[in-house]
Design an enzyme around this catalytic site. Sequence first.
Site, mmCIF file in Angstrom:
data_model
loop_
_atom_site.group_PDB
_atom_site.id
_atom_site.type_symbol
_atom_site.label_atom_id
_atom_site.label_comp_id
_atom_site.label_asym_id
_atom_site.label_seq_id
_atom_site.Cartn_x
_atom_site.Cartn_y
_atom_site.Cartn_z
ATOM 1 N N GLY A 52 39.417 -8.792 -22.176
ATOM 2 C CA GLY A 52 40.388 -8.161 -22.764
ATOM 3 C C GLY A 52 41.201 -9.191 -23.439
ATOM 4 O O GLY A 52 40.599 -10.097 -24.042
ATOM 5 N N SER A 54 43.820 -11.953 -22.447
ATOM 6 C CA SER A 54 43.968 -12.704 -21.055
ATOM 7 C C SER A 54 45.939 -13.051 -21.038
ATOM 8 O O SER A 54 46.431 -12.768 -20.152
ATOM 9 C CB SER A 54 43.616 -14.201 -21.089
ATOM 10 O OG SER A 54 43.903 -14.903 -21.882
ATOM 11 N N CYS A 84 35.566 -13.238 -19.190
ATOM 12 C CA CYS A 84 36.017 -13.465 -20.303
ATOM 13 C C CYS A 84 37.667 -13.804 -20.336
ATOM 14 O O CYS A 84 38.077 -14.986 -19.806
ATOM 15 C CB CYS A 84 35.654 -12.515 -21.387
ATOM 16 S SG CYS A 84 36.112 -13.093 -23.084
ATOM 17 N N ARG A 146 34.803 -13.298 -28.675
ATOM 18 C CA ARG A 146 36.031 -14.354 -28.847
ATOM 19 C C ARG A 146 35.846 -15.037 -27.329
ATOM 20 O O ARG A 146 36.964 -15.066 -26.628
ATOM 21 C CB ARG A 146 37.128 -13.462 -28.904
ATOM 22 C CG ARG A 146 37.686 -12.815 -30.207
ATOM 23 C CD ARG A 146 38.897 -12.307 -30.197
ATOM 24 N NE ARG A 146 39.779 -13.488 -30.054
ATOM 25 C CZ ARG A 146 41.222 -12.865 -29.761
ATOM 26 N NH1 ARG A 146 41.378 -11.529 -29.416
ATOM 27 N NH2 ARG A 146 42.034 -14.037 -29.280
ATOM 28 N N HIS A 181 30.361 -10.654 -21.283
ATOM 29 C CA HIS A 181 30.755 -9.353 -20.856
ATOM 30 C C HIS A 181 29.471 -8.768 -20.089
ATOM 31 O O HIS A 181 28.661 -8.011 -20.937
ATOM 32 C CB HIS A 181 31.289 -8.454 -21.834
ATOM 33 C CG HIS A 181 32.657 -9.003 -22.367
ATOM 34 N ND1 HIS A 181 33.823 -8.141 -22.120
ATOM 35 C CD2 HIS A 181 32.969 -9.951 -23.271
ATOM 36 C CE1 HIS A 181 34.824 -8.730 -22.684
ATOM 37 N NE2 HIS A 181 34.401 -9.833 -23.268
ATOM 38 N N GLU A 183 29.464 -6.412 -18.377
ATOM 39 C CA GLU A 183 29.702 -4.778 -18.391
ATOM 40 C C GLU A 183 29.175 -4.205 -19.590
ATOM 41 O O GLU A 183 29.047 -3.003 -19.649
ATOM 42 C CB GLU A 183 31.114 -4.470 -17.887
ATOM 43 C CG GLU A 183 31.954 -4.605 -18.996
ATOM 44 C CD GLU A 183 32.491 -6.278 -19.583
ATOM 45 O OE1 GLU A 183 33.207 -6.193 -20.438
ATOM 46 O OE2 GLU A 183 31.810 -7.030 -18.954
#
Length: 202
Positions: A52, A54, A84, A146, A181, A183
């Site tokens: 997301g 941070s 991330c 990112r 990521h 997920e």
Amino acid sequence: MKIGILAVQGDVTENFLATMASMSELGIDGSVIQVKTVEQISTLDGLIIPGGESTVIGQMSLVNGAIKKIKEKIESGMPVFGICAGMVFLSKNSQDRIVGNVDQPLLDILDVKIERNSFGRQKDSFEAKISMEPIGISSFHGVFIRAPSVSETGSGVEVLAKFNEKIVAVKQGNVIATAFHPELTKDTSLHKSFVKLVDNQS
């Protein structure tokens, strides 16, 4: 076993589903819950801090007091998986490749220095095959959005994976962190590895 997904901001649902699937595939009884409060975090055997933003995750966790409880739980042995932004949040030190030093709340747990936006901005997102042999995963489809990387590691940090010579996955005791990521793929091997770590600790 109770695993929490820090539900402040980011890929909460995707991690919830990946963790549920992992527990089912491993035949492990337990529950997965979305957590925000100190009370909820207190009951956990393991925690996933999703990708997301941070800075937002850190600031909101600071406001509701969760940051102190998360740190206490990890230091007392609770396994944690940072993805991330979660990797950035766990770190001792972070700076942005483009804007330099960033003033943001960090858990100061993972003995690494992080370079945020290490591979570029959102438009530079990419996917790549990653190998994490130290935890028995020879090939994994990494989704980099990112993404940060680890520019320096402390003595207790094990490097799990590199991409283009940049460190993108690490393990330090009960802490696993990835720049990509997991997920966002159908491959649950990394989430299963974390569930096994929690199972061994609980």
